[in-house]
Design a protein around this motif. Structure first.
Motif, short mmCIF file in Angstrom:
data_model
loop_
_atom_site.label_atom_id
_atom_site.label_comp_id
_atom_site.label_asym_id
_atom_site.label_seq_id
_atom_site.Cartn_x
_atom_site.Cartn_y
_atom_site.Cartn_z
N GLY A 76 -24.06 -80.70 37.03
CA GLY A 76 -23.71 -82.00 37.68
C GLY A 76 -22.44 -81.93 38.29
O GLY A 76 -22.10 -82.45 39.39
N ALA A 77 -21.44 -81.46 37.51
CA ALA A 77 -20.05 -81.41 38.10
C ALA A 77 -20.00 -80.65 39.52
O ALA A 77 -19.31 -81.03 40.41
CB ALA A 77 -19.27 -81.02 37.07
N GLU A 124 -21.70 -82.41 42.49
CA GLU A 124 -20.88 -83.42 42.80
C GLU A 124 -19.73 -82.83 43.88
O GLU A 124 -19.38 -83.34 44.83
CB GLU A 124 -20.19 -84.21 41.60
CG GLU A 124 -19.47 -85.42 42.10
CD GLU A 124 -19.23 -86.12 40.77
OE1 GLU A 124 -18.07 -86.43 40.59
OE2 GLU A 124 -20.08 -86.49 39.80
N PHE A 125 -18.99 -81.90 43.37
CA PHE A 125 -18.02 -81.10 43.97
C PHE A 125 -18.81 -80.51 45.41
O PHE A 125 -18.16 -80.87 46.40
CB PHE A 125 -17.35 -79.87 43.05
CG PHE A 125 -16.82 -79.15 43.85
CD1 PHE A 125 -15.28 -79.55 44.16
CD2 PHE A 125 -17.13 -77.83 44.56
CE1 PHE A 125 -14.39 -78.51 44.94
CE2 PHE A 125 -16.36 -76.97 45.14
CZ PHE A 125 -15.08 -77.35 45.35
N ALA A 126 -19.83 -79.86 45.46
CA ALA A 126 -20.33 -79.20 46.46
C ALA A 126 -20.81 -80.21 47.55
O ALA A 126 -20.48 -80.30 48.65
CB ALA A 126 -21.67 -78.35 46.09
N MET A 147 -18.67 -69.96 44.31
CA MET A 147 -17.92 -71.10 43.32
C MET A 147 -18.85 -71.42 42.22
O MET A 147 -18.20 -71.67 41.07
CB MET A 147 -17.67 -72.41 44.11
CG MET A 147 -16.66 -72.23 45.55
SD MET A 147 -15.00 -72.20 44.66
CE MET A 147 -14.86 -73.58 43.89
N TYR A 148 -20.11 -71.38 42.32
CA TYR A 148 -21.00 -71.83 41.51
C TYR A 148 -20.88 -70.79 39.98
O TYR A 148 -20.76 -70.91 39.01
CB TYR A 148 -22.39 -72.07 41.60
CG TYR A 148 -23.22 -72.40 40.53
CD1 TYR A 148 -23.38 -73.79 40.20
CD2 TYR A 148 -24.22 -71.51 39.86
CE1 TYR A 148 -23.83 -74.23 38.91
CE2 TYR A 148 -24.98 -71.94 38.87
CZ TYR A 148 -24.76 -73.18 38.36
OH TYR A 148 -25.59 -73.71 37.36
N ALA A 149 -20.79 -69.63 40.49
CA ALA A 149 -20.41 -68.34 39.58
C ALA A 149 -19.47 -68.55 38.85
O ALA A 149 -19.28 -67.96 37.68
CB ALA A 149 -20.71 -67.13 40.44
N THR A 208 -13.05 -72.56 36.77
CA THR A 208 -12.32 -73.43 37.61
C THR A 208 -11.21 -74.53 36.96
O THR A 208 -10.62 -74.79 37.70
CB THR A 208 -13.14 -74.23 39.01
OG1 THR A 208 -14.07 -74.93 38.16
CG2 THR A 208 -13.73 -73.05 39.73
N SER A 209 -11.62 -74.87 36.05
CA SER A 209 -10.65 -75.62 35.18
C SER A 209 -9.45 -75.11 35.12
O SER A 209 -8.44 -76.16 35.06
CB SER A 209 -11.13 -76.03 33.82
OG SER A 209 -11.22 -74.76 33.00
#
Length: 169
Positions: A7-8, A11-13, A46-48, A53-54
């Protein structure tokens, strides 16, 4: 946990996709198909790493860096010399002057080497600092300044006095 990650990321994408696509269009000199491919590859990468990414202070800037690296990687491939045959489609609601300016600028960008084009897009379209651009491209700040000076001179040479006339409309 997986649902919140997805979900996060979704939303970012959704929030960044348009911006990434516009940057990719500039990098590819208006090749919208390649731009779409680069954005898709960027979002896949990015998903991988999304769970990690935090630790990244600015995921949007990190995505731009990934996009530029995808573009430069594509340029190094042998197939990067292929060009689509056909004209860009006309878009509704655009004036002839806007289209002329855009085509002139894209043509001028096309004449730059890939790394010079990447520097111009990051520095002047993305409004990144010299240091941020250097970090994204894995080069020194001096190399960014040299490339941007050289690229701007080539753009001015290519555009000549016509850019002022085009921008005045």
């Amino acid at each position: 946990m997986r649902q919140s990650k997805e979900g996060a990321f979704r939303e970012f994408a959704e929030a960044r996709m348009g911006h990434l696509f516009r940057s990719a269009c500039l990098l590819t000199s208006g090749d919208t198909h390649l731009a779409e491919d680069l954005v898709q590859e960027t979002l896949g990468r990015m998903y991988a790493v999304w769970g990690r990414t935090s630790r990244v202070g600015n995921p949007a800037a990190y995505a731009q860096t990934v996009l530029v690296r995808c573009y430069l990687g594509h340029q190094r491939r042998r197939s990067a010399g292929e060009r689509p045959s056909g004209e860009l489609p006309e878009r509704a609601g655009e004036s002839a002057e806007d289209a002329s300016l855009r085509m002139t600028l894209l043509d001028a960008l096309r004449g730059l080497p890939p790394k010079d084009r990447a520097v111009i897009v990051l520095r002047y379209w993305e409004d990144r600092s010299v240091t941020e651009t250097a970090d994204a491209l894995h080069v020194s700040s001096a190399a960014v300044r040299t490339r941007s000076t050289r690229a701007l001179a080539r753009l001015r040479e290519h555009l000549g006095g016509s850019i002022g006339e085009l921008a005045a409309h």
